[in-house]
Design an enzyme around this catalytic site. Structure first.
Site, PDB file in Angstrom:
ATOM      1  CE  LYS A  18      -4.890  -6.346  -2.854  1.00 25.46           C
ATOM      2  NZ  LYS A  18      -4.189  -5.422  -2.077  1.00 25.46           N
TER       3      LYS A  18
ATOM      4  CE  LYS B 188      -7.498  -1.436  -5.784  1.00 24.66           C
ATOM      5  NZ  LYS B 188      -6.911  -1.047  -5.029  1.00 24.66           N
TER       6      LYS B 188
ATOM      7  CE  LYS C 110      -0.181   1.505  -2.571  1.00 24.54           C
ATOM      8  NZ  LYS C 110      -0.859   0.635  -1.818  1.00 24.54           N
TER       9      LYS C 110
HETATM   10  N1  AQP Z   1      -7.407   2.775  -8.099  1.00 26.22           N
HETATM   11  C1  AQP Z   1      -7.609   3.628  -7.143  1.00 26.22           C
HETATM   12  N2  AQP Z   1      -8.682   4.565  -7.232  1.00 26.22           N
HETATM   13  C2  AQP Z   1      -8.986   5.276  -6.154  1.00 26.22           C
HETATM   14  N3  AQP Z   1      -8.596   5.088  -5.191  1.00 26.22           N
HETATM   15  C3  AQP Z   1      -7.731   3.941  -4.809  1.00 26.22           C
HETATM   16  N4  AQP Z   1      -7.110   3.784  -3.774  1.00 26.22           N
HETATM   17  C4  AQP Z   1      -6.309   2.552  -4.048  1.00 26.22           C
HETATM   18  N5  AQP Z   1      -6.411   2.132  -5.302  1.00 26.22           N
HETATM   19  C5  AQP Z   1      -7.093   3.392  -5.785  1.00 26.22           C
HETATM   20  C6  AQP Z   1      -7.172   4.203  -2.284  1.00 26.22           C
HETATM   21  O1  AQP Z   1      -5.893   4.633  -1.756  1.00 26.22           O
HETATM   22  C7  AQP Z   1      -5.820   4.420  -0.342  1.00 26.22           C
HETATM   23  C8  AQP Z   1      -4.537   3.529  -0.223  1.00 26.22           C
HETATM   24  O2  AQP Z   1      -4.758   2.383  -0.581  1.00 26.22           O
HETATM   25  P1  AQP Z   1      -3.843   0.971   0.108  1.00 26.22           P
HETATM   26  O3  AQP Z   1      -2.469   1.347  -0.193  1.00 26.22           O
HETATM   27  O4  AQP Z   1      -4.388   0.859   1.277  1.00 26.22           O
HETATM   28  O5  AQP Z   1      -4.251  -0.121  -0.734  1.00 26.22           O
HETATM   29  P2  AQP Z   1      -5.297  -0.732  -1.911  1.00 26.22           P
HETATM   30  O6  AQP Z   1      -6.647   0.217  -1.467  1.00 26.22           O
HETATM   31  O7  AQP Z   1      -5.424  -2.061  -1.863  1.00 26.22           O
HETATM   32  O8  AQP Z   1      -4.580   0.191  -3.336  1.00 26.22           O
HETATM   33  P3  AQP Z   1      -3.629  -0.398  -4.105  1.00 26.22           P
HETATM   34  O9  AQP Z   1      -3.013   0.782  -4.783  1.00 26.22           O
HETATM   35  O10 AQP Z   1      -4.154  -1.403  -5.005  1.00 26.22           O
HETATM   36  O11 AQP Z   1      -2.458  -0.966  -3.254  1.00 26.22           O
HETATM   37  P4  AQP Z   1      -1.897  -2.588  -3.339  1.00 26.22           P
HETATM   38  O12 AQP Z   1      -1.732  -3.022  -4.772  1.00 26.22           O
HETATM   39  O13 AQP Z   1      -0.905  -2.782  -2.505  1.00 26.22           O
HETATM   40  O14 AQP Z   1      -3.208  -3.509  -3.001  1.00 26.22           O
HETATM   41  C9  AQP Z   1      -7.272   3.785   0.005  1.00 26.22           C
HETATM   42  O15 AQP Z   1      -7.938   4.763   0.458  1.00 26.22           O
HETATM   43  C10 AQP Z   1      -7.667   3.113  -1.326  1.00 26.22           C
HETATM   44  O16 AQP Z   1      -9.009   2.971  -1.568  1.00 26.22           O
END
Ligand code: AQP
Length: 334
Positions: free
Chosen positions: A114, A197, A200
Protein backbone atom coordinates in the site's frame (compact mmCIF):
# COMPACT_ATOMS: atom_id res chain seq x y z
CA UNK A 1 -21.52 -25.08 31.14
CA UNK A 2 -18.24 -23.65 29.82
CA UNK A 3 -18.06 -19.98 28.78
CA UNK A 4 -17.79 -19.68 25.00
CA UNK A 5 -14.54 -18.37 23.60
CA UNK A 6 -14.40 -14.84 22.23
CA UNK A 7 -14.10 -13.85 18.60
CA UNK A 8 -13.37 -10.41 17.24
CA UNK A 9 -13.37 -9.26 13.64
CA UNK A 10 -14.05 -6.13 11.63
CA UNK A 11 -14.23 -4.56 8.20
CA UNK A 12 -12.91 -1.12 7.27
CA UNK A 13 -15.56 1.22 5.84
CA UNK A 14 -12.98 2.53 3.36
CA UNK A 15 -15.41 2.00 0.54
CA UNK A 16 -18.42 -0.25 0.11
CA UNK A 17 -18.05 -3.86 1.15
CA UNK A 18 -16.94 -6.28 -1.56
CA UNK A 19 -17.76 -9.87 -2.39
CA UNK A 20 -14.24 -10.66 -1.10
CA UNK A 21 -15.05 -9.17 2.32
CA UNK A 22 -18.36 -11.01 2.33
CA UNK A 23 -16.95 -14.44 1.44
CA UNK A 24 -13.66 -14.12 3.32
CA UNK A 25 -15.09 -12.62 6.52
CA UNK A 26 -18.77 -11.82 6.90
CA UNK A 27 -20.24 -15.13 5.75
CA UNK A 28 -18.07 -16.96 8.29
CA UNK A 29 -19.06 -14.59 11.08
CA UNK A 30 -22.69 -15.56 10.62
CA UNK A 31 -21.83 -19.20 11.31
CA UNK A 32 -19.43 -18.43 14.15
CA UNK A 33 -21.88 -16.28 16.12
CA UNK A 34 -23.80 -19.43 17.07
CA UNK A 35 -20.85 -20.91 18.94
CA UNK A 36 -18.76 -18.00 20.15
CA UNK A 37 -19.06 -14.75 22.05
CA UNK A 38 -18.60 -12.40 19.11
CA UNK A 39 -17.55 -8.78 18.75
CA UNK A 40 -17.91 -7.39 15.23
CA UNK A 41 -16.67 -3.87 14.66
CA UNK A 42 -16.87 -1.33 11.87
CA UNK A 43 -13.20 -0.35 12.05
CA UNK A 44 -13.51 3.25 10.95
CA UNK A 45 -10.22 4.50 12.45
CA UNK A 46 -8.36 2.11 10.14
CA UNK A 47 -10.14 3.67 7.18
CA UNK A 48 -8.73 7.10 7.96
CA UNK A 49 -5.34 5.82 6.86
CA UNK A 50 -6.30 5.72 3.21
CA UNK A 51 -9.76 7.29 2.92
CA UNK A 52 -8.93 10.43 4.98
CA UNK A 53 -12.53 10.74 6.21
CA UNK A 54 -15.43 12.95 5.16
CA UNK A 55 -19.09 12.32 4.42
CA UNK A 56 -18.32 9.16 2.51
CA UNK A 57 -16.73 7.58 5.55
CA UNK A 58 -19.87 8.16 7.60
CA UNK A 59 -22.10 6.79 4.82
CA UNK A 60 -19.85 3.74 4.39
CA UNK A 61 -19.88 3.11 8.14
CA UNK A 62 -23.68 3.01 8.23
CA UNK A 63 -23.61 0.84 5.12
CA UNK A 64 -21.18 -1.58 6.76
CA UNK A 65 -23.32 -1.87 9.86
CA UNK A 66 -26.43 -2.49 7.75
CA UNK A 67 -24.51 -5.10 5.74
CA UNK A 68 -23.47 -6.99 8.87
CA UNK A 69 -27.11 -7.19 9.90
CA UNK A 70 -28.42 -7.98 6.43
CA UNK A 71 -25.88 -10.80 6.05
CA UNK A 72 -27.28 -12.42 9.19
CA UNK A 73 -25.42 -11.06 12.20
CA UNK A 74 -27.89 -11.09 15.07
CA UNK A 75 -27.37 -8.21 17.53
CA UNK A 76 -28.94 -10.34 20.26
CA UNK A 77 -26.08 -12.83 19.82
CA UNK A 78 -23.15 -10.67 18.76
CA UNK A 79 -21.89 -7.29 19.92
CA UNK A 80 -21.83 -4.76 17.07
CA UNK A 81 -19.96 -1.51 17.47
CA UNK A 82 -17.94 1.20 15.76
CA UNK A 83 -14.23 1.18 16.62
CA UNK A 84 -13.90 4.97 17.12
CA UNK A 85 -16.65 4.91 19.77
CA UNK A 86 -14.37 2.98 22.11
CA UNK A 87 -11.46 5.25 23.03
CA UNK A 88 -9.56 2.33 24.60
CA UNK A 89 -8.53 1.16 21.08
CA UNK A 90 -6.35 4.25 20.57
CA UNK A 91 -4.97 4.17 24.10
CA UNK A 92 -3.93 0.54 23.94
CA UNK A 93 -2.55 1.07 20.43
CA UNK A 94 -0.19 3.73 21.80
CA UNK A 95 0.95 1.43 24.59
CA UNK A 96 1.53 -1.43 22.13
CA UNK A 97 3.42 0.94 19.82
CA UNK A 98 5.96 1.33 22.59
CA UNK A 99 6.56 -2.43 22.50
CA UNK A 100 6.61 -2.84 18.69
CA UNK A 101 9.84 -2.69 16.72
CA UNK A 102 10.14 -0.64 13.52
CA UNK A 103 11.66 -3.64 11.73
CA UNK A 104 8.56 -5.71 12.50
CA UNK A 105 6.24 -3.13 10.96
CA UNK A 106 8.51 -2.54 7.98
CA UNK A 107 8.26 -6.23 7.07
CA UNK A 108 4.46 -6.18 6.73
CA UNK A 109 3.49 -7.07 3.17
CA UNK A 110 0.37 -4.90 3.23
CA UNK A 111 2.46 -1.88 4.28
CA UNK A 112 4.92 -2.52 1.47
CA UNK A 113 2.13 -2.92 -1.11
CA UNK A 114 0.00 0.00 0.00
CA UNK A 115 2.86 2.44 0.62
CA UNK A 116 3.86 2.16 -3.04
CA UNK A 117 0.45 3.61 -3.96
CA UNK A 118 0.90 6.53 -1.53
CA UNK A 119 3.82 8.20 -3.32
CA UNK A 120 6.10 10.55 -1.38
CA UNK A 121 3.94 11.10 1.71
CA UNK A 122 3.30 7.74 3.30
CA UNK A 123 1.02 8.22 6.33
CA UNK A 124 2.53 7.00 9.60
CA UNK A 125 -0.89 5.41 10.20
CA UNK A 126 -0.23 2.98 7.35
CA UNK A 127 2.96 1.87 9.08
CA UNK A 128 1.28 1.58 12.49
CA UNK A 129 -1.98 0.04 11.25
CA UNK A 130 -1.14 -3.50 12.47
CA UNK A 131 -0.60 -2.13 15.99
CA UNK A 132 -4.08 -0.63 16.09
CA UNK A 133 -5.38 -3.95 14.77
CA UNK A 134 -3.56 -5.74 17.60
CA UNK A 135 -5.19 -3.38 20.11
CA UNK A 136 -8.62 -4.09 18.58
CA UNK A 137 -8.14 -7.79 19.15
CA UNK A 138 -6.32 -7.86 22.48
CA UNK A 139 -8.77 -5.53 24.27
CA UNK A 140 -11.49 -8.15 23.98
CA UNK A 141 -9.30 -11.13 24.93
CA UNK A 142 -10.25 -12.73 21.61
CA UNK A 143 -9.25 -16.38 21.22
CA UNK A 144 -10.01 -16.50 17.50
CA UNK A 145 -9.91 -13.89 14.76
CA UNK A 146 -11.69 -14.76 11.51
CA UNK A 147 -9.73 -13.11 8.72
CA UNK A 148 -8.93 -13.57 5.07
CA UNK A 149 -5.48 -14.78 4.04
CA UNK A 150 -4.29 -11.15 3.59
CA UNK A 151 -4.48 -10.51 7.34
CA UNK A 152 -2.54 -13.58 8.49
CA UNK A 153 0.73 -11.66 8.89
CA UNK A 154 -0.94 -8.93 10.97
CA UNK A 155 -2.42 -11.53 13.23
CA UNK A 156 0.99 -13.11 13.70
CA UNK A 157 2.26 -9.72 14.90
CA UNK A 158 -0.70 -9.48 17.30
CA UNK A 159 0.30 -12.83 18.79
CA UNK A 160 3.90 -11.66 19.15
CA UNK A 161 2.81 -8.47 20.93
CA UNK A 162 0.48 -10.35 23.30
CA UNK A 163 3.29 -12.73 24.23
CA UNK A 164 5.82 -9.89 24.57
CA UNK A 165 3.59 -7.85 26.88
CA UNK A 166 2.60 -10.90 28.93
CA UNK A 167 6.29 -11.70 29.41
CA UNK A 168 7.28 -8.12 30.14
CA UNK A 169 4.54 -7.73 32.76
CA UNK A 170 5.01 -11.22 34.18
CA UNK A 171 1.33 -12.04 33.93
CA UNK A 172 -1.20 -13.15 31.29
CA UNK A 173 -2.64 -9.73 30.49
CA UNK A 174 -3.75 -10.82 27.04
CA UNK A 175 -5.13 -13.96 25.52
CA UNK A 176 -2.90 -14.98 22.59
CA UNK A 177 -5.31 -15.13 19.62
CA UNK A 178 -5.32 -17.64 16.78
CA UNK A 179 -6.40 -16.89 13.21
CA UNK A 180 -9.55 -18.49 11.85
CA UNK A 181 -9.01 -18.77 8.12
CA UNK A 182 -11.73 -20.51 6.13
CA UNK A 183 -10.39 -23.40 4.02
CA UNK A 184 -12.11 -22.03 0.88
CA UNK A 185 -12.80 -18.37 0.03
CA UNK A 186 -10.08 -16.82 2.21
CA UNK A 187 -8.66 -14.98 -0.80
CA UNK A 188 -11.14 -13.97 -3.45
CA UNK A 189 -9.23 -12.55 -6.39
CA UNK A 190 -9.83 -9.49 -8.55
CA UNK A 191 -11.89 -10.41 -11.63
CA UNK A 192 -9.76 -8.36 -14.01
CA UNK A 193 -6.36 -9.10 -12.45
CA UNK A 194 -6.80 -12.51 -10.81
CA UNK A 195 -3.26 -12.58 -9.42
CA UNK A 196 -4.21 -9.82 -6.91
CA UNK A 197 -6.92 -10.00 -4.27
CA UNK A 198 -10.26 -8.31 -4.72
CA UNK A 199 -10.04 -5.07 -2.77
CA UNK A 200 -12.43 -2.27 -1.77
CA UNK A 201 -9.95 0.37 -2.80
CA UNK A 202 -8.86 -1.12 -6.12
CA UNK A 203 -8.32 1.57 -8.74
CA UNK A 204 -10.38 -0.34 -11.34
CA UNK A 205 -13.98 -1.04 -10.28
CA UNK A 206 -14.46 -3.63 -13.04
CA UNK A 207 -12.50 -6.28 -11.18
CA UNK A 208 -14.43 -5.80 -7.95
CA UNK A 209 -17.96 -6.84 -7.05
CA UNK A 210 -19.42 -4.46 -4.51
CA UNK A 211 -22.37 -5.61 -2.46
CA UNK A 212 -24.17 -2.52 -3.74
CA UNK A 213 -23.75 -3.51 -7.42
CA UNK A 214 -27.01 -4.25 -9.23
CA UNK A 215 -27.65 -7.55 -11.04
CA UNK A 216 -26.65 -6.24 -14.48
CA UNK A 217 -23.40 -4.80 -13.19
CA UNK A 218 -22.51 -8.04 -11.39
CA UNK A 219 -23.24 -10.11 -14.50
CA UNK A 220 -21.27 -7.76 -16.73
CA UNK A 221 -18.23 -7.81 -14.44
CA UNK A 222 -18.23 -11.61 -14.15
CA UNK A 223 -18.77 -12.16 -17.85
CA UNK A 224 -15.77 -9.95 -18.59
CA UNK A 225 -13.60 -11.65 -15.97
CA UNK A 226 -10.10 -12.57 -17.10
CA UNK A 227 -9.73 -16.32 -17.59
CA UNK A 228 -6.86 -17.95 -19.47
CA UNK A 229 -6.10 -19.25 -22.91
CA UNK A 230 -6.80 -22.94 -22.20
CA UNK A 231 -10.14 -24.71 -22.37
CA UNK A 232 -10.45 -27.07 -19.45
CA UNK A 233 -12.06 -25.97 -16.21
CA UNK A 234 -10.18 -27.07 -13.11
CA UNK A 235 -9.14 -25.65 -9.76
CA UNK A 236 -5.53 -24.60 -10.27
CA UNK A 237 -4.94 -21.18 -8.63
CA UNK A 238 -1.32 -20.91 -9.86
CA UNK A 239 -1.97 -21.59 -13.52
CA UNK A 240 -5.69 -20.78 -13.81
CA UNK A 241 -6.30 -18.06 -11.23
CA UNK A 242 -9.33 -16.55 -12.99
CA UNK A 243 -11.15 -19.84 -13.51
CA UNK A 244 -10.27 -21.01 -9.99
CA UNK A 245 -11.63 -17.77 -8.55
CA UNK A 246 -15.05 -18.31 -10.17
CA UNK A 247 -15.16 -21.92 -8.97
CA UNK A 248 -14.39 -20.79 -5.43
CA UNK A 249 -17.12 -18.14 -5.51
CA UNK A 250 -19.68 -20.75 -6.47
CA UNK A 251 -18.46 -23.29 -3.89
CA UNK A 252 -18.67 -20.81 -1.02
CA UNK A 253 -21.97 -19.26 -2.04
CA UNK A 254 -23.64 -22.62 -2.69
CA UNK A 255 -22.01 -24.22 0.39
CA UNK A 256 -20.69 -27.05 -1.78
CA UNK A 257 -17.31 -28.80 -1.76
CA UNK A 258 -14.99 -27.28 -4.36
CA UNK A 259 -14.51 -30.72 -5.97
CA UNK A 260 -18.25 -31.01 -6.56
CA UNK A 261 -18.43 -27.62 -8.27
CA UNK A 262 -15.40 -28.54 -10.43
CA UNK A 263 -17.01 -31.81 -11.47
CA UNK A 264 -20.00 -29.92 -12.87
CA UNK A 265 -17.74 -28.25 -15.45
CA UNK A 266 -15.87 -31.26 -16.85
CA UNK A 267 -17.09 -30.75 -20.41
CA UNK A 268 -18.26 -27.15 -20.18
CA UNK A 269 -17.06 -23.86 -21.65
CA UNK A 270 -15.68 -20.80 -19.86
CA UNK A 271 -18.81 -18.95 -21.02
CA UNK A 272 -21.04 -21.39 -19.14
CA UNK A 273 -18.88 -21.12 -16.00
CA UNK A 274 -19.11 -17.34 -16.13
CA UNK A 275 -22.85 -17.16 -16.70
CA UNK A 276 -23.55 -19.73 -13.95
CA UNK A 277 -21.27 -17.87 -11.54
CA UNK A 278 -23.01 -14.59 -12.34
CA UNK A 279 -26.39 -16.21 -11.60
CA UNK A 280 -25.15 -17.65 -8.30
CA UNK A 281 -23.67 -14.33 -7.14
CA UNK A 282 -26.73 -12.30 -8.19
CA UNK A 283 -29.09 -14.73 -6.42
CA UNK A 284 -27.00 -14.80 -3.24
CA UNK A 285 -26.72 -11.02 -3.01
CA UNK A 286 -30.32 -10.15 -3.99
CA UNK A 287 -31.76 -10.88 -0.57
CA UNK A 288 -28.91 -9.15 1.29
CA UNK A 289 -29.17 -6.06 -0.89
CA UNK A 290 -32.90 -5.71 -0.23
CA UNK A 291 -32.32 -5.98 3.51
CA UNK A 292 -29.47 -3.44 3.46
CA UNK A 293 -31.74 -0.85 1.88
CA UNK A 294 -34.52 -1.47 4.40
CA UNK A 295 -32.10 -1.25 7.32
CA UNK A 296 -30.50 1.95 6.05
CA UNK A 297 -33.91 3.60 5.87
CA UNK A 298 -34.36 3.15 9.63
CA UNK A 299 -31.41 4.99 11.15
CA UNK A 300 -33.06 5.10 14.60
CA UNK A 301 -33.00 1.31 14.88
CA UNK A 302 -29.42 1.14 13.62
CA UNK A 303 -28.43 3.75 16.21
CA UNK A 304 -30.13 1.74 18.96
CA UNK A 305 -28.19 -1.40 17.97
CA UNK A 306 -24.95 0.58 18.02
CA UNK A 307 -25.66 2.11 21.42
CA UNK A 308 -26.28 -1.31 22.97
CA UNK A 309 -23.18 -2.78 21.32
CA UNK A 310 -20.98 0.17 22.30
CA UNK A 311 -21.94 -0.10 25.97
CA UNK A 312 -21.07 -3.80 25.96
CA UNK A 313 -17.79 -3.30 24.07
CA UNK A 314 -16.81 -0.36 26.27
CA UNK A 315 -17.18 -2.39 29.47
CA UNK A 316 -15.01 -5.27 28.20
CA UNK A 317 -12.37 -3.05 26.60
CA UNK A 318 -12.01 -0.79 29.65
CA UNK A 319 -11.52 -3.79 31.92
CA UNK A 320 -8.53 -4.98 29.88
CA UNK A 321 -7.14 -1.47 29.53
CA UNK A 322 -7.34 -0.81 33.28
CA UNK A 323 -5.35 -3.96 33.99
CA UNK A 324 -2.71 -2.94 31.46
CA UNK A 325 -2.50 0.60 32.85
CA UNK A 326 -2.13 -0.66 36.44
CA UNK A 327 0.51 -3.19 35.49
CA UNK A 328 2.57 -0.63 33.59
CA UNK A 329 2.40 1.86 36.45
CA UNK A 330 0.14 4.48 34.88
CA UNK A 331 -1.68 6.25 37.71
CA UNK A 332 -5.30 5.16 38.14
CA UNK A 333 -7.94 7.51 36.73
CA UNK A 334 -9.64 8.06 40.10
N1 AQP B 1 -10.34 -10.55 -1.45
C1 AQP B 1 -10.61 -11.02 -0.25
N2 AQP B 1 -10.91 -12.32 -0.08
C2 AQP B 1 -11.20 -12.83 1.14
N3 AQP B 1 -11.21 -12.08 2.27
C3 AQP B 1 -10.93 -10.77 2.14
N4 AQP B 1 -10.87 -9.77 3.04
C4 AQP B 1 -10.53 -8.62 2.41
N5 AQP B 1 -10.38 -8.85 1.10
C5 AQP B 1 -10.61 -10.17 0.91
C6 AQP B 1 -11.15 -9.91 4.46
O1 AQP B 1 -12.21 -9.00 4.77
C7 AQP B 1 -12.01 -8.55 6.10
C8 AQP B 1 -12.09 -7.06 6.15
O2 AQP B 1 -11.01 -6.52 5.46
P1 AQP B 1 -10.58 -5.03 5.80
O3 AQP B 1 -11.74 -4.14 5.58
O4 AQP B 1 -9.97 -5.00 7.14
O5 AQP B 1 -9.47 -4.61 4.84
P2 AQP B 1 -8.57 -5.38 3.84
O6 AQP B 1 -8.18 -6.71 4.34
O7 AQP B 1 -7.44 -4.47 3.47
O8 AQP B 1 -9.64 -5.56 2.69
P3 AQP B 1 -9.82 -4.74 1.38
O9 AQP B 1 -11.17 -5.06 0.84
O10 AQP B 1 -8.66 -4.97 0.49
O11 AQP B 1 -9.86 -3.25 1.86
P4 AQP B 1 -8.95 -2.01 1.49
O12 AQP B 1 -9.02 -1.86 0.02
O13 AQP B 1 -9.60 -0.91 2.26
O14 AQP B 1 -7.57 -2.31 1.98
C9 AQP B 1 -10.68 -9.09 6.59
O15 AQP B 1 -10.92 -10.24 7.39
C10 AQP B 1 -9.99 -9.46 5.33
O16 AQP B 1 -9.05 -10.49 5.52
Amino acid sequence: MTTPQTILSGIQPTNQITLGNYLGALKNWVKLQQQYRCYFAVVDLHSLVTARGGGELAANSWYALATYLAAGINPAQACLFVQSHIAAHCELAWILNCFTWMGELGRMTQFKDKSVKEGANIPAGLFNYPVLMAADILLYQAALVPVGEDQRQHLELTRTLAQRLNKHCGQPLFKVPAPYIAPVGAKIMDLRYPHIKMSKTATHADGVIFLSDDADTISRKIKRATTDSGRDISYDPDNKPGVSNLLVMQAVLLDLPLAEVCSRYQEQSYGKLKSDTADVVVAALRDIQGKINTLLADRTSLRRILDTGSAQAQATAQQTLNRVRDTLGLLPLT
